[in-house]
Design an enzyme around this catalytic site. Structure first.
Site, PDB file in Angstrom:
ATOM      1  N   GLU A 157       0.875  -1.167   0.000  1.00  0.00           N
ATOM      2  CA  GLU A 157       0.000   0.000   0.000  1.00  0.00           C
ATOM      3  C   GLU A 157       0.908   1.212   0.000  1.00  0.00           C
ATOM      4  O   GLU A 157       1.216   1.791   1.027  1.00  0.00           O
ATOM      5  CB  GLU A 157      -0.928  -0.023   1.221  1.00  0.00           C
ATOM      6  CG  GLU A 157      -2.059   0.981   1.125  1.00  0.00           C
ATOM      7  CD  GLU A 157      -1.604   2.385   1.484  1.00  0.00           C
ATOM      8  OE1 GLU A 157      -1.222   3.143   0.553  1.00  0.00           O
ATOM      9  OE2 GLU A 157      -1.618   2.710   2.665  1.00  0.00           O
ATOM     10  N   GLU A 166       4.137   8.169  -4.510  1.00  0.00           N
ATOM     11  CA  GLU A 166       5.042   7.492  -3.581  1.00  0.00           C
ATOM     12  C   GLU A 166       5.936   6.468  -4.277  1.00  0.00           C
ATOM     13  O   GLU A 166       6.540   5.615  -3.628  1.00  0.00           O
ATOM     14  CB  GLU A 166       4.243   6.820  -2.459  1.00  0.00           C
ATOM     15  CG  GLU A 166       3.570   7.813  -1.522  1.00  0.00           C
ATOM     16  CD  GLU A 166       2.938   7.146  -0.323  1.00  0.00           C
ATOM     17  OE1 GLU A 166       3.180   5.938  -0.106  1.00  0.00           O
ATOM     18  OE2 GLU A 166       2.202   7.827   0.411  1.00  0.00           O
TER      19      GLU A 166
END
Length: 530
Positions: A157, A166
Protein backbone atom coordinates in the site's frame (compact mmCIF):
# COMPACT_ATOMS: atom_id res chain seq x y z
CA UNK A 1 -1.79 0.76 33.84
CA UNK A 2 -2.35 3.01 36.87
CA UNK A 3 -3.73 6.54 36.68
CA UNK A 4 -1.08 9.07 35.77
CA UNK A 5 1.27 6.50 34.22
CA UNK A 6 2.57 6.96 30.71
CA UNK A 7 3.50 5.00 27.64
CA UNK A 8 5.77 5.77 24.70
CA UNK A 9 3.98 6.47 21.45
CA UNK A 10 4.94 7.27 17.86
CA UNK A 11 3.82 10.65 16.57
CA UNK A 12 4.25 12.80 13.47
CA UNK A 13 5.51 16.27 14.47
CA UNK A 14 5.94 19.39 12.35
CA UNK A 15 8.80 21.72 13.20
CA UNK A 16 7.28 25.26 13.09
CA UNK A 17 10.65 26.87 12.35
CA UNK A 18 11.81 24.64 9.50
CA UNK A 19 8.51 23.30 8.20
CA UNK A 20 9.99 19.79 8.22
CA UNK A 21 7.98 16.84 9.54
CA UNK A 22 9.46 13.92 11.42
CA UNK A 23 8.36 10.90 13.44
CA UNK A 24 9.24 11.16 17.11
CA UNK A 25 8.71 9.03 20.21
CA UNK A 26 6.84 10.94 22.92
CA UNK A 27 5.36 10.17 26.30
CA UNK A 28 1.57 9.91 26.38
CA UNK A 29 -0.08 10.14 29.80
CA UNK A 30 -2.99 7.81 30.34
CA UNK A 31 -4.52 10.39 32.68
CA UNK A 32 -5.96 12.92 30.24
CA UNK A 33 -5.78 15.62 32.90
CA UNK A 34 -1.99 15.29 32.94
CA UNK A 35 -1.59 14.98 29.17
CA UNK A 36 0.04 18.15 27.82
CA UNK A 37 -0.93 17.47 24.23
CA UNK A 38 -3.32 14.98 22.70
CA UNK A 39 -1.98 15.11 19.18
CA UNK A 40 -1.59 11.43 18.35
CA UNK A 41 -5.19 11.05 17.24
CA UNK A 42 -4.76 13.77 14.62
CA UNK A 43 -1.72 12.35 12.83
CA UNK A 44 -2.19 11.37 9.20
CA UNK A 45 -0.65 7.94 9.68
CA UNK A 46 -3.08 6.92 12.39
CA UNK A 47 -5.95 8.22 10.28
CA UNK A 48 -4.95 5.69 7.62
CA UNK A 49 -4.66 2.87 10.17
CA UNK A 50 -8.10 3.74 11.52
CA UNK A 51 -9.73 3.67 8.08
CA UNK A 52 -11.92 0.63 8.71
CA UNK A 53 -13.13 0.47 5.10
CA UNK A 54 -9.56 0.31 3.83
CA UNK A 55 -8.51 -2.27 6.40
CA UNK A 56 -11.54 -4.46 5.75
CA UNK A 57 -10.96 -4.42 1.99
CA UNK A 58 -7.28 -5.37 2.34
CA UNK A 59 -8.07 -8.10 4.89
CA UNK A 60 -10.74 -9.69 2.71
CA UNK A 61 -8.53 -9.56 -0.39
CA UNK A 62 -5.50 -11.00 1.45
CA UNK A 63 -7.62 -13.83 2.89
CA UNK A 64 -8.85 -14.64 -0.62
CA UNK A 65 -5.33 -14.49 -2.10
CA UNK A 66 -3.19 -16.21 0.56
CA UNK A 67 -4.84 -19.62 0.39
CA UNK A 68 -1.81 -21.84 0.96
CA UNK A 69 1.69 -21.62 2.44
CA UNK A 70 3.82 -19.47 0.14
CA UNK A 71 6.25 -16.55 0.17
CA UNK A 72 4.51 -13.19 0.73
CA UNK A 73 6.43 -9.93 0.27
CA UNK A 74 5.05 -6.76 1.91
CA UNK A 75 6.68 -3.63 0.41
CA UNK A 76 6.39 -0.44 2.48
CA UNK A 77 5.20 -2.50 5.43
CA UNK A 78 4.83 0.42 7.85
CA UNK A 79 3.41 -0.90 11.11
CA UNK A 80 3.20 -4.41 9.64
CA UNK A 81 -0.59 -4.48 9.41
CA UNK A 82 -0.77 -6.14 5.97
CA UNK A 83 1.98 -8.60 6.91
CA UNK A 84 0.01 -9.64 9.99
CA UNK A 85 -3.12 -10.08 7.87
CA UNK A 86 -1.13 -12.34 5.54
CA UNK A 87 0.32 -14.31 8.48
CA UNK A 88 -3.13 -14.89 9.92
CA UNK A 89 -4.50 -15.99 6.53
CA UNK A 90 -1.55 -18.35 6.09
CA UNK A 91 -2.03 -19.81 9.57
CA UNK A 92 -5.65 -20.56 8.72
CA UNK A 93 -4.71 -22.32 5.48
CA UNK A 94 -1.94 -24.28 7.27
CA UNK A 95 -4.32 -25.60 9.92
CA UNK A 96 -7.05 -26.58 7.49
CA UNK A 97 -5.15 -28.14 4.61
CA UNK A 98 -1.39 -28.28 4.89
CA UNK A 99 -0.62 -29.58 8.37
CA UNK A 100 2.76 -28.31 9.52
CA UNK A 101 3.85 -26.84 6.17
CA UNK A 102 5.05 -23.27 6.71
CA UNK A 103 5.16 -20.28 4.44
CA UNK A 104 7.31 -17.14 4.58
CA UNK A 105 6.39 -13.50 5.08
CA UNK A 106 8.97 -10.78 4.38
CA UNK A 107 8.11 -7.22 5.49
CA UNK A 108 10.23 -4.54 3.81
CA UNK A 109 10.37 -1.03 5.35
CA UNK A 110 13.09 1.58 4.72
CA UNK A 111 12.26 4.12 7.45
CA UNK A 112 14.12 3.13 10.64
CA UNK A 113 11.71 4.63 13.23
CA UNK A 114 8.87 2.79 11.51
CA UNK A 115 10.89 -0.44 11.52
CA UNK A 116 11.37 -0.11 15.27
CA UNK A 117 7.66 0.48 15.75
CA UNK A 118 6.78 -2.49 13.52
CA UNK A 119 8.99 -4.82 15.54
CA UNK A 120 7.21 -3.70 18.70
CA UNK A 121 3.78 -4.18 17.08
CA UNK A 122 4.70 -7.66 15.87
CA UNK A 123 5.92 -8.65 19.33
CA UNK A 124 2.72 -7.32 20.89
CA UNK A 125 0.70 -9.54 18.54
CA UNK A 126 2.95 -12.61 18.96
CA UNK A 127 3.89 -12.49 15.29
CA UNK A 128 7.56 -11.52 15.50
CA UNK A 129 8.59 -15.12 14.76
CA UNK A 130 6.27 -15.40 11.76
CA UNK A 131 7.30 -12.24 9.90
CA UNK A 132 10.83 -11.35 8.83
CA UNK A 133 11.44 -7.60 8.98
CA UNK A 134 13.85 -6.14 6.41
CA UNK A 135 15.14 -2.63 7.07
CA UNK A 136 15.85 -1.75 3.44
CA UNK A 137 14.32 -0.13 0.40
CA UNK A 138 12.69 -2.74 -1.79
CA UNK A 139 15.05 -1.93 -4.66
CA UNK A 140 17.96 -2.85 -2.36
CA UNK A 141 16.65 -6.37 -1.71
CA UNK A 142 18.35 -9.33 -3.35
CA UNK A 143 17.01 -12.85 -3.70
CA UNK A 144 19.45 -15.28 -2.11
CA UNK A 145 20.71 -12.68 0.35
CA UNK A 146 17.76 -10.80 1.81
CA UNK A 147 15.06 -13.09 0.46
CA UNK A 148 15.35 -16.88 0.45
CA UNK A 149 13.31 -17.11 -2.77
CA UNK A 150 11.27 -15.08 -5.18
CA UNK A 151 7.96 -14.05 -3.64
CA UNK A 152 4.73 -15.67 -4.82
CA UNK A 153 2.48 -12.87 -3.55
CA UNK A 154 3.05 -9.12 -3.29
CA UNK A 155 1.02 -7.07 -0.83
CA UNK A 156 1.63 -3.33 -0.66
CA UNK A 157 0.00 0.00 0.00
CA UNK A 158 2.34 2.67 -1.37
CA UNK A 159 -0.30 5.01 -2.74
CA UNK A 160 -0.86 8.74 -2.38
CA UNK A 161 -3.86 10.81 -3.41
CA UNK A 162 -2.53 11.04 -6.97
CA UNK A 163 -1.77 7.28 -6.86
CA UNK A 164 1.78 7.46 -8.27
CA UNK A 165 3.50 10.00 -6.01
CA UNK A 166 5.04 7.49 -3.58
CA UNK A 167 6.93 5.67 -6.34
CA UNK A 168 4.39 2.98 -7.18
CA UNK A 169 5.61 2.42 -10.74
CA UNK A 170 9.40 2.08 -10.13
CA UNK A 171 8.69 -0.05 -7.06
CA UNK A 172 6.51 -2.45 -9.05
CA UNK A 173 8.99 -2.50 -11.92
CA UNK A 174 11.87 -3.58 -9.68
CA UNK A 175 9.71 -6.08 -7.81
CA UNK A 176 8.60 -7.77 -11.03
CA UNK A 177 12.13 -7.74 -12.45
CA UNK A 178 13.99 -8.98 -9.38
CA UNK A 179 11.82 -10.10 -6.47
CA UNK A 180 8.66 -11.86 -7.70
CA UNK A 181 7.93 -15.12 -9.47
CA UNK A 182 6.44 -15.04 -12.95
CA UNK A 183 2.71 -14.33 -12.88
CA UNK A 184 2.61 -13.45 -9.18
CA UNK A 185 -0.57 -12.81 -7.22
CA UNK A 186 -0.91 -9.28 -5.85
CA UNK A 187 -3.01 -7.29 -3.39
CA UNK A 188 -4.12 -4.84 -4.74
CA UNK A 189 -4.72 -6.36 -8.17
CA UNK A 190 -5.39 -3.18 -10.15
CA UNK A 191 -5.84 0.59 -9.79
CA UNK A 192 -7.92 2.75 -12.12
CA UNK A 193 -7.96 6.54 -12.22
CA UNK A 194 -11.06 8.54 -13.13
CA UNK A 195 -11.74 12.19 -13.85
CA UNK A 196 -14.56 14.70 -14.24
CA UNK A 197 -14.76 18.19 -15.75
CA UNK A 198 -16.07 20.81 -13.35
CA UNK A 199 -16.94 24.48 -13.17
CA UNK A 200 -15.99 26.21 -9.93
CA UNK A 201 -15.30 29.87 -9.28
CA UNK A 202 -13.81 28.81 -5.97
CA UNK A 203 -11.21 26.58 -7.68
CA UNK A 204 -10.54 29.21 -10.34
CA UNK A 205 -9.59 31.73 -7.66
CA UNK A 206 -6.96 29.31 -6.36
CA UNK A 207 -4.68 29.80 -9.36
CA UNK A 208 -5.58 32.76 -11.60
CA UNK A 209 -4.15 35.75 -9.71
CA UNK A 210 -4.02 38.03 -12.75
CA UNK A 211 -7.75 37.95 -13.55
CA UNK A 212 -8.84 37.96 -9.90
CA UNK A 213 -6.58 40.92 -9.19
CA UNK A 214 -8.31 42.83 -11.99
CA UNK A 215 -11.59 42.47 -10.09
CA UNK A 216 -10.02 43.93 -6.93
CA UNK A 217 -9.79 47.36 -8.62
CA UNK A 218 -7.36 48.76 -6.04
CA UNK A 219 -4.72 49.77 -8.56
CA UNK A 220 -2.04 47.47 -7.20
CA UNK A 221 -0.68 44.68 -9.41
CA UNK A 222 1.20 41.69 -8.06
CA UNK A 223 0.86 40.17 -11.53
CA UNK A 224 0.96 43.15 -13.94
CA UNK A 225 -0.11 43.03 -17.57
CA UNK A 226 2.58 41.33 -19.62
CA UNK A 227 3.73 39.48 -16.50
CA UNK A 228 0.60 37.45 -15.86
CA UNK A 229 2.44 34.37 -14.68
CA UNK A 230 5.10 36.04 -12.54
CA UNK A 231 3.15 34.65 -9.56
CA UNK A 232 1.59 31.28 -10.24
CA UNK A 233 0.91 27.81 -8.92
CA UNK A 234 2.95 24.82 -9.98
CA UNK A 235 1.25 22.88 -12.82
CA UNK A 236 0.44 19.69 -10.94
CA UNK A 237 -2.42 17.84 -9.29
CA UNK A 238 -3.40 19.20 -5.89
CA UNK A 239 -4.88 16.90 -3.26
CA UNK A 240 -8.08 18.39 -1.83
CA UNK A 241 -11.18 17.26 0.04
CA UNK A 242 -13.55 18.02 -2.80
CA UNK A 243 -16.56 16.82 -0.78
CA UNK A 244 -16.15 19.95 1.32
CA UNK A 245 -16.36 22.01 -1.90
CA UNK A 246 -19.41 20.30 -3.37
CA UNK A 247 -21.57 23.45 -3.04
CA UNK A 248 -18.89 25.35 -5.00
CA UNK A 249 -18.70 22.81 -7.84
CA UNK A 250 -20.89 22.30 -10.91
CA UNK A 251 -20.31 19.08 -12.85
CA UNK A 252 -19.80 19.49 -16.61
CA UNK A 253 -19.22 15.86 -17.62
CA UNK A 254 -19.86 12.29 -16.59
CA UNK A 255 -16.95 10.53 -14.84
CA UNK A 256 -14.46 9.08 -17.34
CA UNK A 257 -11.73 6.49 -17.04
CA UNK A 258 -8.18 7.82 -17.52
CA UNK A 259 -5.49 5.22 -16.70
CA UNK A 260 -5.40 1.64 -15.49
CA UNK A 261 -2.40 0.24 -13.60
CA UNK A 262 -2.10 -3.52 -13.04
CA UNK A 263 -0.10 -4.54 -9.99
CA UNK A 264 0.16 -8.14 -11.19
CA UNK A 265 2.32 -7.21 -14.19
CA UNK A 266 5.25 -4.87 -14.82
CA UNK A 267 3.96 -1.31 -15.46
CA UNK A 268 5.34 1.11 -18.05
CA UNK A 269 7.13 4.26 -16.89
CA UNK A 270 5.25 6.48 -19.32
CA UNK A 271 1.76 6.44 -20.69
CA UNK A 272 -0.69 8.71 -22.44
CA UNK A 273 -4.33 8.66 -23.38
CA UNK A 274 -6.64 10.85 -25.45
CA UNK A 275 -10.39 10.97 -24.98
CA UNK A 276 -13.36 12.91 -26.31
CA UNK A 277 -15.43 13.96 -23.30
CA UNK A 278 -19.03 15.06 -23.91
CA UNK A 279 -19.99 18.16 -21.95
CA UNK A 280 -23.22 17.65 -20.00
CA UNK A 281 -24.09 21.36 -19.90
CA UNK A 282 -23.11 24.88 -20.90
CA UNK A 283 -20.41 26.37 -18.73
CA UNK A 284 -16.74 27.01 -18.21
CA UNK A 285 -14.35 24.19 -17.26
CA UNK A 286 -12.17 25.51 -14.46
CA UNK A 287 -10.65 22.24 -13.29
CA UNK A 288 -10.42 18.49 -13.68
CA UNK A 289 -11.15 16.53 -10.51
CA UNK A 290 -9.71 13.01 -10.39
CA UNK A 291 -9.63 10.02 -8.05
CA UNK A 292 -8.73 6.35 -8.09
CA UNK A 293 -10.40 3.02 -7.47
CA UNK A 294 -8.54 -0.06 -6.22
CA UNK A 295 -9.60 -3.52 -7.27
CA UNK A 296 -8.00 -5.57 -4.53
CA UNK A 297 -8.77 -9.13 -5.67
CA UNK A 298 -8.37 -10.76 -9.08
CA UNK A 299 -12.06 -11.73 -9.30
CA UNK A 300 -13.21 -8.10 -9.04
CA UNK A 301 -15.39 -8.34 -5.94
CA UNK A 302 -13.44 -6.17 -3.45
CA UNK A 303 -12.91 -2.46 -4.11
CA UNK A 304 -11.74 0.69 -2.38
CA UNK A 305 -12.36 4.14 -3.87
CA UNK A 306 -11.28 7.71 -3.17
CA UNK A 307 -14.12 9.12 -5.28
CA UNK A 308 -15.98 12.18 -4.02
CA UNK A 309 -19.36 11.52 -2.44
CA UNK A 310 -21.32 12.89 -5.36
CA UNK A 311 -20.26 9.76 -7.29
CA UNK A 312 -23.33 7.96 -5.95
CA UNK A 313 -24.52 7.09 -9.46
CA UNK A 314 -26.13 10.51 -10.11
CA UNK A 315 -24.95 10.28 -13.70
CA UNK A 316 -26.47 8.28 -16.54
CA UNK A 317 -26.20 4.66 -15.34
CA UNK A 318 -27.45 3.33 -18.68
CA UNK A 319 -24.55 5.05 -20.43
CA UNK A 320 -22.12 3.80 -17.77
CA UNK A 321 -23.44 0.25 -18.26
CA UNK A 322 -22.76 0.58 -21.98
CA UNK A 323 -19.22 1.95 -21.70
CA UNK A 324 -17.97 0.69 -18.31
CA UNK A 325 -20.13 -2.30 -17.23
CA UNK A 326 -17.50 -3.64 -14.82
CA UNK A 327 -17.32 -0.30 -12.99
CA UNK A 328 -20.91 -0.45 -11.73
CA UNK A 329 -19.86 -2.84 -8.96
CA UNK A 330 -17.14 -0.41 -7.84
CA UNK A 331 -19.52 2.54 -7.53
CA UNK A 332 -22.12 0.39 -5.82
CA UNK A 333 -19.53 -0.47 -3.18
CA UNK A 334 -18.72 3.22 -2.81
CA UNK A 335 -22.41 4.11 -2.46
CA UNK A 336 -22.81 1.71 0.47
CA UNK A 337 -19.89 3.30 2.32
CA UNK A 338 -20.46 6.96 1.42
CA UNK A 339 -20.71 7.91 5.09
CA UNK A 340 -17.08 6.94 5.73
CA UNK A 341 -14.54 9.71 6.12
CA UNK A 342 -10.78 9.64 5.82
CA UNK A 343 -8.11 12.31 5.71
CA UNK A 344 -5.10 10.49 4.30
CA UNK A 345 -6.37 10.13 0.72
CA UNK A 346 -8.17 12.96 -1.02
CA UNK A 347 -9.31 13.74 -4.53
CA UNK A 348 -6.97 15.63 -6.86
CA UNK A 349 -7.56 18.92 -8.68
CA UNK A 350 -5.86 19.98 -11.91
CA UNK A 351 -6.41 23.67 -12.74
CA UNK A 352 -7.24 24.76 -16.28
CA UNK A 353 -5.08 27.84 -17.12
CA UNK A 354 -6.48 31.36 -17.03
CA UNK A 355 -10.25 31.76 -16.92
CA UNK A 356 -10.82 28.18 -17.99
CA UNK A 357 -12.45 26.74 -21.07
CA UNK A 358 -15.97 27.51 -22.34
CA UNK A 359 -18.04 24.49 -23.35
CA UNK A 360 -21.54 23.95 -24.70
CA UNK A 361 -23.83 21.06 -23.86
CA UNK A 362 -23.01 17.91 -25.88
CA UNK A 363 -19.76 19.47 -27.14
CA UNK A 364 -16.91 16.98 -27.47
CA UNK A 365 -13.94 18.14 -25.40
CA UNK A 366 -10.53 16.81 -26.45
CA UNK A 367 -8.86 15.52 -23.27
CA UNK A 368 -5.22 14.42 -23.00
CA UNK A 369 -3.50 12.74 -20.04
CA UNK A 370 0.16 11.84 -19.63
CA UNK A 371 1.91 10.05 -16.78
CA UNK A 372 5.52 9.38 -15.89
CA UNK A 373 6.96 7.37 -12.99
CA UNK A 374 5.56 9.62 -10.28
CA UNK A 375 2.90 12.02 -11.59
CA UNK A 376 0.00 12.60 -13.97
CA UNK A 377 -0.73 15.74 -16.00
CA UNK A 378 -3.75 16.77 -18.07
CA UNK A 379 -4.52 19.03 -21.00
CA UNK A 380 -7.69 20.18 -22.73
CA UNK A 381 -7.50 21.16 -26.39
CA UNK A 382 -9.75 23.95 -27.60
CA UNK A 383 -9.55 27.19 -29.56
CA UNK A 384 -11.05 28.87 -26.48
CA UNK A 385 -8.08 27.80 -24.41
CA UNK A 386 -5.40 29.67 -26.33
CA UNK A 387 -2.62 30.80 -24.00
CA UNK A 388 -1.43 34.36 -24.49
CA UNK A 389 2.33 35.12 -24.49
CA UNK A 390 2.18 36.27 -20.87
CA UNK A 391 1.46 32.70 -19.81
CA UNK A 392 4.91 31.55 -20.87
CA UNK A 393 6.95 34.67 -20.24
CA UNK A 394 10.40 33.08 -20.24
CA UNK A 395 12.38 36.24 -19.50
CA UNK A 396 10.69 36.49 -16.07
CA UNK A 397 11.38 32.89 -15.12
CA UNK A 398 14.20 33.75 -12.72
CA UNK A 399 11.99 36.11 -10.71
CA UNK A 400 8.83 34.02 -10.97
CA UNK A 401 7.27 33.05 -7.64
CA UNK A 402 5.61 29.65 -7.28
CA UNK A 403 3.04 29.90 -4.50
CA UNK A 404 0.42 27.57 -3.09
CA UNK A 405 -3.17 27.75 -4.41
CA UNK A 406 -4.33 29.03 -1.02
CA UNK A 407 -1.84 31.91 -1.13
CA UNK A 408 -2.87 32.80 -4.70
CA UNK A 409 -6.52 32.90 -3.60
CA UNK A 410 -5.69 35.17 -0.65
CA UNK A 411 -3.70 37.59 -2.80
CA UNK A 412 -6.55 37.80 -5.31
CA UNK A 413 -9.32 38.21 -2.75
CA UNK A 414 -10.87 41.66 -3.03
CA UNK A 415 -12.11 41.86 0.58
CA UNK A 416 -8.80 40.66 2.04
CA UNK A 417 -6.85 43.18 -0.04
CA UNK A 418 -9.20 45.98 1.02
CA UNK A 419 -8.82 45.05 4.71
CA UNK A 420 -5.03 44.96 4.48
CA UNK A 421 -4.92 48.22 2.54
CA UNK A 422 -7.17 49.95 5.08
CA UNK A 423 -5.04 48.71 7.98
CA UNK A 424 -1.80 49.91 6.37
CA UNK A 425 -3.27 53.32 5.49
CA UNK A 426 -4.46 53.78 9.07
CA UNK A 427 -1.08 52.74 10.46
CA UNK A 428 0.80 55.15 8.19
CA UNK A 429 -1.59 58.04 8.72
CA UNK A 430 0.10 61.25 9.90
CA UNK A 431 3.49 59.58 10.10
CA UNK A 432 4.92 61.29 7.06
CA UNK A 433 8.14 59.59 6.04
CA UNK A 434 8.16 56.22 7.85
CA UNK A 435 10.52 53.29 8.19
CA UNK A 436 8.54 50.07 7.71
CA UNK A 437 9.83 46.55 8.25
CA UNK A 438 8.08 43.58 6.60
CA UNK A 439 9.13 40.76 8.91
CA UNK A 440 8.10 37.80 6.74
CA UNK A 441 7.97 36.82 3.04
CA UNK A 442 4.97 38.95 2.11
CA UNK A 443 5.56 40.50 -1.30
CA UNK A 444 1.99 41.77 -1.05
CA UNK A 445 2.74 43.95 1.99
CA UNK A 446 6.00 45.23 0.53
CA UNK A 447 4.31 46.28 -2.72
CA UNK A 448 1.30 47.65 -0.84
CA UNK A 449 3.34 49.95 1.42
CA UNK A 450 5.45 51.16 -1.52
CA UNK A 451 2.27 51.77 -3.53
CA UNK A 452 0.38 53.59 -0.77
CA UNK A 453 3.21 55.71 0.64
CA UNK A 454 5.53 57.44 -1.80
CA UNK A 455 7.92 58.54 0.96
CA UNK A 456 8.25 55.51 3.24
CA UNK A 457 11.43 53.49 3.40
CA UNK A 458 10.87 49.71 3.46
CA UNK A 459 12.98 46.86 4.77
CA UNK A 460 11.78 43.42 3.67
CA UNK A 461 13.27 40.50 5.56
CA UNK A 462 12.18 37.80 3.02
CA UNK A 463 13.76 34.94 5.03
CA UNK A 464 12.43 32.32 2.62
CA UNK A 465 12.22 34.19 -0.70
CA UNK A 466 15.68 35.71 -0.29
CA UNK A 467 17.19 36.90 -3.62
CA UNK A 468 14.16 35.73 -5.61
CA UNK A 469 12.07 38.25 -3.67
CA UNK A 470 14.42 41.05 -4.69
CA UNK A 471 14.25 40.03 -8.34
CA UNK A 472 10.46 39.91 -8.20
CA UNK A 473 10.20 43.43 -6.71
CA UNK A 474 12.55 44.83 -9.34
CA UNK A 475 10.34 43.50 -12.13
CA UNK A 476 6.99 44.75 -10.74
CA UNK A 477 8.21 48.09 -9.32
CA UNK A 478 7.44 50.21 -12.38
CA UNK A 479 3.94 48.74 -12.79
CA UNK A 480 3.18 49.75 -9.19
CA UNK A 481 4.76 53.21 -9.37
CA UNK A 482 7.63 52.87 -6.89
CA UNK A 483 11.39 52.87 -7.05
CA UNK A 484 13.62 50.17 -5.58
CA UNK A 485 15.66 52.99 -4.05
CA UNK A 486 13.12 52.99 -1.21
CA UNK A 487 13.21 49.21 -0.68
CA UNK A 488 15.98 47.23 1.01
CA UNK A 489 15.80 43.42 1.03
CA UNK A 490 17.88 41.38 3.46
CA UNK A 491 17.00 38.02 2.00
CA UNK A 492 18.34 36.05 4.93
CA UNK A 493 17.08 34.63 8.17
CA UNK A 494 18.09 37.37 10.54
CA UNK A 495 16.64 37.10 14.03
CA UNK A 496 16.71 40.82 14.72
CA UNK A 497 17.73 44.17 13.24
CA UNK A 498 20.37 46.52 14.57
CA UNK A 499 20.49 50.30 14.25
CA UNK A 500 23.20 49.82 11.63
CA UNK A 501 20.71 47.91 9.49
CA UNK A 502 18.23 50.80 9.66
CA UNK A 503 20.80 53.59 9.11
CA UNK A 504 20.26 54.52 12.79
CA UNK A 505 16.56 55.20 12.26
CA UNK A 506 13.90 53.74 14.52
CA UNK A 507 11.24 51.53 13.00
CA UNK A 508 7.79 53.11 12.72
CA UNK A 509 5.86 50.06 11.53
CA UNK A 510 6.57 46.33 11.95
CA UNK A 511 4.25 44.24 9.84
CA UNK A 512 3.61 40.68 8.64
CA UNK A 513 0.69 38.65 7.25
CA UNK A 514 2.27 36.31 8.56
CA UNK A 515 3.52 34.27 5.59
CA UNK A 516 6.74 32.29 5.31
CA UNK A 517 7.65 31.03 1.83
CA UNK A 518 7.95 27.26 1.60
CA UNK A 519 6.05 26.64 4.86
CA UNK A 520 2.56 26.47 3.36
CA UNK A 521 1.86 23.09 4.94
CA UNK A 522 2.09 24.46 8.46
CA UNK A 523 -0.85 25.24 10.69
CA UNK A 524 -1.74 28.96 10.61
CA UNK A 525 -0.84 29.68 14.25
CA UNK A 526 2.60 28.08 13.75
CA UNK A 527 3.48 31.01 11.49
CA UNK A 528 3.05 33.52 14.33
CA UNK A 529 6.81 33.94 14.69
CA UNK A 530 7.56 37.52 13.72
Amino acid sequence: MSSGSSQRIFQLRLDPLTGNSEWVVVEEFEDAENSPKALLSSTSYLDMLNDSRRNRAFREAIEKTVKNPCHVLDIGAGTGLLSMMAARAMDASDAKEYGSTKGTISACEAYLPMVKLMRKVLRGNDMDKKIRVLHKRSDELKVGADLASHADILVSEILDSELLGEGLIPTLQHAHDMLLVENPRTVPYRATTYGQLVESTFLWKLHDLYNNEAEASDGMHLAPAGLKMIIRVKPQQYAMHCDALSDEIRLLSEPFKIFEFDFWKRPDSNGETELLIKATGDGRVHAIISWWVLQLDSEGSIFYSTAPRWINLPFNTEELQTHFPSELREFDVLLKSAADWCDHWKQCVWFIPGKGMCVSKDEQVHFEAVHNDTSVSYNLKSDDLKIDPGHYDFHTRECQLILSPERIAIYGDREWRFSMSTAIRNALQQKGSSLCVVADDSVFLTVLIAYISKTSQIISMFPGLQEKGTQYLQVVADANGFSMDRVKVYGKKKMYLTMDDTDHKKVDLLIGEPFYYGHEGMLPWQNLRF
